[in-house]
Design an enzyme around this catalytic site. Sequence first.
Site, PDB file in Angstrom:
ATOM      1  N   TYR A 170     -39.411   7.746  15.152  1.00 50.06           N
ATOM      2  CA  TYR A 170     -38.647   6.740  14.368  1.00 50.06           C
ATOM      3  C   TYR A 170     -39.472   6.195  13.081  1.00 50.06           C
ATOM      4  CZ  TYR A 170     -33.812   6.107  15.620  1.00 50.06           C
ATOM      5  OH  TYR A 170     -32.545   6.139  15.761  1.00 50.06           O
TER       6      TYR A 170
ATOM      7  N   GLU B 156     -37.846   4.335  10.261  1.00 45.20           N
ATOM      8  CA  GLU B 156     -37.050   3.651   9.474  1.00 45.20           C
ATOM      9  C   GLU B 156     -37.895   2.616   8.308  1.00 45.20           C
ATOM     10  OE1 GLU B 156     -34.437   0.784  11.127  1.00 45.20           O
ATOM     11  OE2 GLU B 156     -33.463   2.782  12.179  1.00 45.20           O
TER      12      GLU B 156
ATOM     13  N   ASP C 254     -25.871  16.378 -10.417  1.00 45.00           N
ATOM     14  CA  ASP C 254     -25.725  17.061  -9.242  1.00 45.00           C
ATOM     15  C   ASP C 254     -25.977  18.482  -9.115  1.00 45.00           C
ATOM     16  OD1 ASP C 254     -24.948  17.966  -6.641  1.00 45.00           O
ATOM     17  OD2 ASP C 254     -23.063  17.289  -6.398  1.00 45.00           O
TER      18      ASP C 254
ATOM     19  N   THR D  75     -29.315  19.458  -2.835  1.00 43.14           N
ATOM     20  CA  THR D  75     -29.492  20.012  -1.493  1.00 43.14           C
ATOM     21  C   THR D  75     -30.814  20.522  -1.443  1.00 43.14           C
ATOM     22  OG1 THR D  75     -28.033  21.974  -1.769  1.00 43.14           O
ATOM     23  CG2 THR D  75     -27.226  19.728  -0.575  1.00 43.14           C
TER      24      THR D  75
ATOM     25  N   LYS E 109     -29.859  25.490  -0.320  1.00 43.05           N
ATOM     26  CA  LYS E 109     -29.429  26.349  -0.979  1.00 43.05           C
ATOM     27  C   LYS E 109     -30.301  27.289  -1.807  1.00 43.05           C
ATOM     28  CE  LYS E 109     -24.827  23.847  -1.162  1.00 43.05           C
ATOM     29  NZ  LYS E 109     -25.078  22.366  -1.096  1.00 43.05           N
TER      30      LYS E 109
ATOM     31  N   ARG F 119     -32.007  22.421   5.885  1.00 44.93           N
ATOM     32  CA  ARG F 119     -30.729  21.709   5.726  1.00 44.93           C
ATOM     33  C   ARG F 119     -31.020  20.441   5.228  1.00 44.93           C
ATOM     34  NH1 ARG F 119     -26.093  23.377   5.933  1.00 44.93           N
ATOM     35  NH2 ARG F 119     -26.985  25.187   6.035  1.00 44.93           N
TER      36      ARG F 119
HETATM   37  N1  DSN Z   1     -19.468  22.344  -1.068  1.00 43.45           N
HETATM   38  C1  DSN Z   1     -20.208  23.024  -0.093  1.00 43.45           C
HETATM   39  C2  DSN Z   1     -20.592  24.363  -0.548  1.00 43.45           C
HETATM   40  O1  DSN Z   1     -20.962  24.501  -1.955  1.00 43.45           O
HETATM   41  O2  DSN Z   1     -20.581  25.361   0.454  1.00 43.45           O
HETATM   42  C3  DSN Z   1     -21.350  22.382   0.115  1.00 43.45           C
HETATM   43  O3  DSN Z   1     -21.148  21.106   0.032  1.00 43.45           O
END
Ligand code: DSN
Length: 429
Positions: free
Chosen positions: A56, A58, A209, A235, A238, A244
């Site tokens: 933990y 925080e 984004d 993210t 990807k 993840r």
């Molecule tokens: N929108 C989803 C994708 O692109 O698969 C991920 O949040």
Amino acid sequence: MAPSPIDQWIRHDEEVTTLLSREWERQTTTLQLIASENFASPAVMAATGSILTNKYSEGYPGRRYYGGNQVVDEVEDLARRRLTALLGADHANVQPHSGANANVAVYQALLEAGDTILAMRLDQGGHLTHGSPASMTSKVWNFVSYGVTPRSDDPEHPGELIDFDNVRALALEHRPRMIVAGATAYARRIDPAPFREIADEVGALLFFDSAHVAGLIAGGSHPNPVPYADVVAFTTHKTLRGPRGGAIVCREEHAKKIDMAVFPGQQGGPLEHSIAAKAVAFKEAAQPSFSVYTDQIVANAKAFATALASEGFRLVSGGTENHMVLLDLREFDAELTGKVAQEVLDRAGITTNRNQIPDDPRSPFVTSGLRVGTAAETTAGMREGEFAQIASLMARALRGRDDEKTVAQVRADVATLCASFNPYASFVS
Ligand code: DSN
């Protein structure tokens, strides 16, 4: 069934072991074409499954609410340092559990409830967190949505591109506090410069984004938005090929607010095992070989798009400049919906997702589109020739969808192709 290399650690739990083995088999014997997925390296997976899951922590390095964080502080600092160096950013927050969390934290950090945000509409390629009525973001902030230009069948002047005249007109009319650049189903390069220009013209913050294209940016295949945007979120799993999760980088002036919004604003204890895995991924993305990889992702997507077009699929926005291709299925077969195409391709061992296309007459659950991506199978070693082959396999399965034998034959051909491109071949002794 092929054994999963992690079976040895959990063999006492037969049910979970069996499920993991089945998923191992699925991922390595069928084609993974979901544009938001990838195959993380064994090093990333090892860090994700590491002892850090027990801790933990925080707070932030040097300012934790729990003891025993000497090592964890170094892990998180390492991840932050690697990320700021990778993207040339002032400040990094590596704690967001996901891209959606990261996006909401950005809004929470820099805006008041009720403020106006100008972002891309979901059915035009935007993300749920860009103000979709189904997302809590639309309940807290006042979203105004921009879209893409009308469809064009002139290959010299493709349509369905971000409509900067529309972005500017809406910005001047609504004077948003923030403009969001970035998309989740848009196959073209997103140039941050015109967004910055419009944001400056109306005194708005610019949030980029880069969930989908973070890896392409890190590899230098796409323009880096960091010099233009106040804040960039993404993210890590990807095109960036990490675990993840999510991350945010921002200008120094926003650092404190961003950190406060992630913790305690959005989340409790950070997932330090994931943060260690993010650190591993950031190091991998800084290697020269990663740029070769991201250039290949884009080259593969172009070859894939060309081959799909020659099979009769219409390419939304006339082609691709990133890792994805968005298909309008109606010209291939007016009766074929995205939902049915996804289900048929699943039976044929080709994993895709249905997706709305701009001005789609069908619902988001049914759709007229299909989204495919090249990041994962490029990791597995596939090149332009294999993607041309995949286009033909997809067309065969969809044309012969009412004939179980045809679908089964495609599935067998897919398995043969995948046998030569196991992303974890060197990982399994
Ligand atoms: N929108 C989803 C994708 O692109 O698969 C991920 O949040």
